[in-house]
Design an enzyme around this catalytic site. Structure first.
Site, short mmCIF file in Angstrom:
data_model
loop_
_atom_site.label_atom_id
_atom_site.label_comp_id
_atom_site.label_asym_id
_atom_site.label_seq_id
_atom_site.Cartn_x
_atom_site.Cartn_y
_atom_site.Cartn_z
CB SER A 164 -0.85 0.01 1.27
OG SER A 164 -1.42 1.30 1.49
CE1 TYR A 177 -4.57 -2.09 4.89
CE2 TYR A 177 -3.40 -0.04 4.47
CZ TYR A 177 -4.04 -1.16 4.00
OH TYR A 177 -4.12 -1.37 2.65
C1 BGC Z 1 -6.19 1.48 2.03
C2 BGC Z 1 -7.37 2.32 1.56
C3 BGC Z 1 -6.93 3.76 1.29
C4 BGC Z 1 -5.69 3.82 0.43
C5 BGC Z 1 -5.14 5.22 0.26
C6 BGC Z 1 -5.08 1.62 1.00
O1 BGC Z 1 -4.01 0.81 1.32
O2 BGC Z 1 -6.59 0.13 2.16
O3 BGC Z 1 -8.38 2.30 2.55
O4 BGC Z 1 -7.98 4.45 0.65
O5 BGC Z 1 -4.68 2.99 0.96
O6 BGC Z 1 -5.09 5.91 1.46
#
Ligand code: BGC
Length: 279
Positions: A164, A177
């Site tokens: 991410s 996360y």
């Molecule tokens: C998350 C999303 C978020 C995006 C940008 C992703 O890794 O799961 O919820 O919108 O990152 O912030």
């Protein structure tokens, strides 16, 4: 499923991954789903992993099978060692081997720091980081057993870790996360270094804001979408197919010399857009 936004999927060459066997975790929805379909479109046989949502997974299998390749849905919780071992063994038995792993399964359990429970912290680390570790380990054992088959690919195996932008962008209210994705980055790079001499290519994709169920609140009203677009220089919210095409390319020999890289597929979200007019 095709999407009206972004580039069309029919730019994917139908025989790019011919004869390869791909495992995509969390492939019953969102980015995993689009990636599984795109790999099938590129000629790979595909195992569609899911943990809940058998019906959705079966629909993905049907869509992939329409390209004339093999597909099957396997249920397994990627954070459970026994289930991951069983899934990989089953794939080797039923499909012959594994050439491509897309370690995609992931989730969010958001909370402000002092409200975050240990269970929320642990669940996200278990699925997003430990899950990728377990799937990568089992796939790697199979890559090493089989070795390079030159007619199939120049590499013995390809692992794509779904990370991410939050592997580098801190994210208040999402410490579990962000920590899991920061962990994915260093795990991926370490594995890439360790496994490259064995002809295994490990890379990552770092998606930005992509329209999937995980972040529906961020894009499903015009106001939310407007807010979100302030963070995206390219001025459109991503769609799963944007990520799927990147995964196909990374998995293919087109990118055979790409090792240990993170491909940011984020419309420029990591370019500090606030500085376009400030600083
Ligand atoms: C998350 C999303 C978020 C995006 C940008 C992703 O890794 O799961 O919820 O919108 O990152 O912030």
């Amino acid at each position: 499923m095709s999407s009206p936004e972004g580039a069309p999927q029919d730019v994917i060459p139908a025989d790019l991954l011919k004869g390869q066997k791909a495992l995509v975790t969390g492939a019953n929805s969102g980015i995993g789903r689009a990636t599984a379909v795109a790999l099938g479109r590129a000629g790979a046989d595909v195992v569609v992993n899911y943990v809940a949502g058998r019906e959705e997974a079966e629909k993905v299998v049907e869509e992939i099978a329409s390209f004339g390749v093999r597909a099957a849905a396997y249920e397994a919780d990627v954070s459970d060692e026994e289930q991951v071992v069983a899934m990989t063994d089953r794939m080797v038995k039923e499909f012959g081997t594994v050439d491509i792993l897309v370690a995609n399964a992931g989730l969010q359990r958001d909370a402000s720091f002092t409200d975050m429970t240990l269970a929320q912290w642990q669940k996200v680390l278990d699925v997003n980081l430990t899950g990728q570790f377990l799937c990568a380990r089992e796939a790697t054992k199979e890559f090493l057993r089989r070795g390079v088959v030159p007619e199939v690919s120049r590499a013995a195996g390809k692992i794509i870790c779904m990370s991410s932008v939050h592997q580098v962008i801190p994210w208040a209210g999402h410490v579990n996360y962000a920590a899991s994705k920061g962990g994915v980055q260093m795990m991926m790079e370490t594995l890439a270094q360790e496994l490259a001499p064995k002809k295994i290519r490990v890379n990552a994709i770092a998606p930005g804001a992509i329209k999937t169920p995980i972040n529906r609140d961020a894009w499903d009203t015009p106001e939310a979408q407007q807010d979100l677009l302030r963070l995206i220089p390219y001025d459109r919210v991503g769609v799963p197919e944007d990520i799927a095409r990147a995964a196909v390319a990374l998995a293919s020999d087109l990118l055979d010399y790409v090792v240990g890289a993170t491909l940011y597929v984020d419309g420029g979200m990591t370019l500090f857009p606030g500085f376009a007019t400030g600083g």
